[in-house]
Design an enzyme around this catalytic site. Sequence first.
Site, short mmCIF file in Angstrom:
data_model
loop_
_atom_site.label_atom_id
_atom_site.label_comp_id
_atom_site.label_asym_id
_atom_site.label_seq_id
_atom_site.Cartn_x
_atom_site.Cartn_y
_atom_site.Cartn_z
CE LYS A 1 -31.21 -44.33 -13.79
NZ LYS A 1 -30.70 -43.01 -13.74
CG ASP B 1 -28.31 -40.88 -12.56
OD1 ASP B 1 -28.25 -41.91 -11.54
OD2 ASP B 1 -29.30 -40.37 -12.87
CE1 TYR C 1 -20.24 -53.84 -22.39
CE2 TYR C 1 -18.15 -55.00 -23.23
CZ TYR C 1 -18.83 -53.69 -22.69
OH TYR C 1 -18.40 -52.66 -22.98
CG ASP D 1 -16.49 -50.18 -21.16
OD1 ASP D 1 -15.22 -50.19 -21.09
OD2 ASP D 1 -17.13 -49.78 -22.24
CG ASP E 1 -12.40 -45.71 -20.60
OD1 ASP E 1 -12.19 -46.78 -19.80
OD2 ASP E 1 -12.50 -45.50 -21.95
C1 IPM Z 1 -12.50 -52.45 -22.06
C2 IPM Z 1 -12.60 -52.45 -23.59
C3 IPM Z 1 -13.53 -53.28 -24.01
C4 IPM Z 1 -14.75 -53.31 -23.23
C5 IPM Z 1 -13.68 -53.16 -25.76
C6 IPM Z 1 -12.47 -53.18 -26.41
C7 IPM Z 1 -14.59 -54.53 -26.01
O1 IPM Z 1 -13.27 -51.19 -23.75
O2 IPM Z 1 -11.75 -53.46 -21.74
O3 IPM Z 1 -12.83 -51.57 -21.43
O4 IPM Z 1 -15.77 -52.65 -23.78
O5 IPM Z 1 -14.94 -54.10 -22.55
MN MN Z 2 -13.47 -50.11 -21.88
#
Ligand code: IPM
Ligand code: MN
Length: 370
Positions: A196, A228, A145, A252, A256
């Site tokens: 990695k 992985d 990022y 990130d 999720d």
């Molecule tokens: C998060 C989101 C953000 C990220 C996006 C919306 C830029 O997915 O906070 O995890 O990728 O960091």
């Molecule tokens: Mn995210």
Amino acid sequence: MENPKQKRSYTIAVIPGDGIGPEIVAAARQVLDHLAGLEGFRLDFAAYEAGASAYLKYGDPLPAESMAGCRAADAIFKGPTGLPEVRLPDGTEAGVLGGRLRSGLDLYVNLRPIKLYPNVPTALANRQPGEIDWVMVRENTEGLYASRGNGIVANTGQAATDTLMITRLGSERIIRYAFETARRRNGKKRVTCVDKSNVLRSFAFFRGIFKEIAAEYPDIEPDYLYVDAAAQALVLEPDRFDVIVTENLFGDILSDLGGATVGGIGVCAGANIGDRHAYFEPIHGSAPSLARTGRANPLAAILAGGLLLDYLGESRAAARLEQAVMQAFREKAIVLRPDGSAATGTQAVAEAVIQFSIFNSQFSIDSLAH
Ligand code: IPM
Ligand code: MN
């Protein structure tokens, strides 16, 4: 999260955000106000426009006045921002504030507790609450990022690059934060370094720094996984994890994945923390199709409120909130559908948490999980 200001009266900058943001933030504010009343401190909320709707109105998703309000506050409470159709000329989403707030305020920690509550449908078979209870400590200002807004598209139009950057300072501070988090939690006292490093120099560098810092924490077990393998382990052996520390993009993705194991990111909150500022948010998006239906699940926003209370040093209120949520799930006052939505609607979820925070007089600060 150790912070500072035990002053018992706090200014909170609020970004209601887009889509379902204003509704779930309002629900979470009810819970926060209620807890402040119970525990005898004050929260003064001031709302600021930001996100896709602000971009449409002002040409800027984070107008100067909103940024100033965020900087001046003791903490920032943020709803989801961004709308899929509101885009910048380069094709990226206009309402996403991550780059502005995270980099702008140097919020280098993205802390995301992943915890399975009772009776929540999990995608993993045969997993009980207690077996999935870990926190993601995601590096929040560099990694891939660092290339945000700086990617290069070749003038042939046939190639594009983004560059991943790992710095010593950035690594030391996030890794140290992860070890401190493990020390503070009532967990397995283990930090897993996810990288990695078998392929990329930048990650070998990160792992090297991890080993140096790990030596300062003899009471915490250092643990290593390539990303992985970590993805597999989060599904097959989630009980291995206590604290994960990793690069921005890996964090990130894996947060999720972790969310999916505990009922979806509809129940996952995140804290973005630096040395001087912090904001707290649900980690899900603005779900515009659910806006104004009354069905949006405010739990992630409510749990983000718990992280905010903890950051402010209001640990009793944070523990009370955590246990109210736990008990509301246990007694099925909150029921999640398999898609992560709340069966009873936005307002009912907030009220359930409020009810259980009143009646639950037996709580202990030790149960605080993050
Ligand atoms: C998060 C989101 C953000 C990220 C996006 C919306 C830029 O997915 O906070 O995890 O990728 O960091
Ligand atoms: Mn995210």
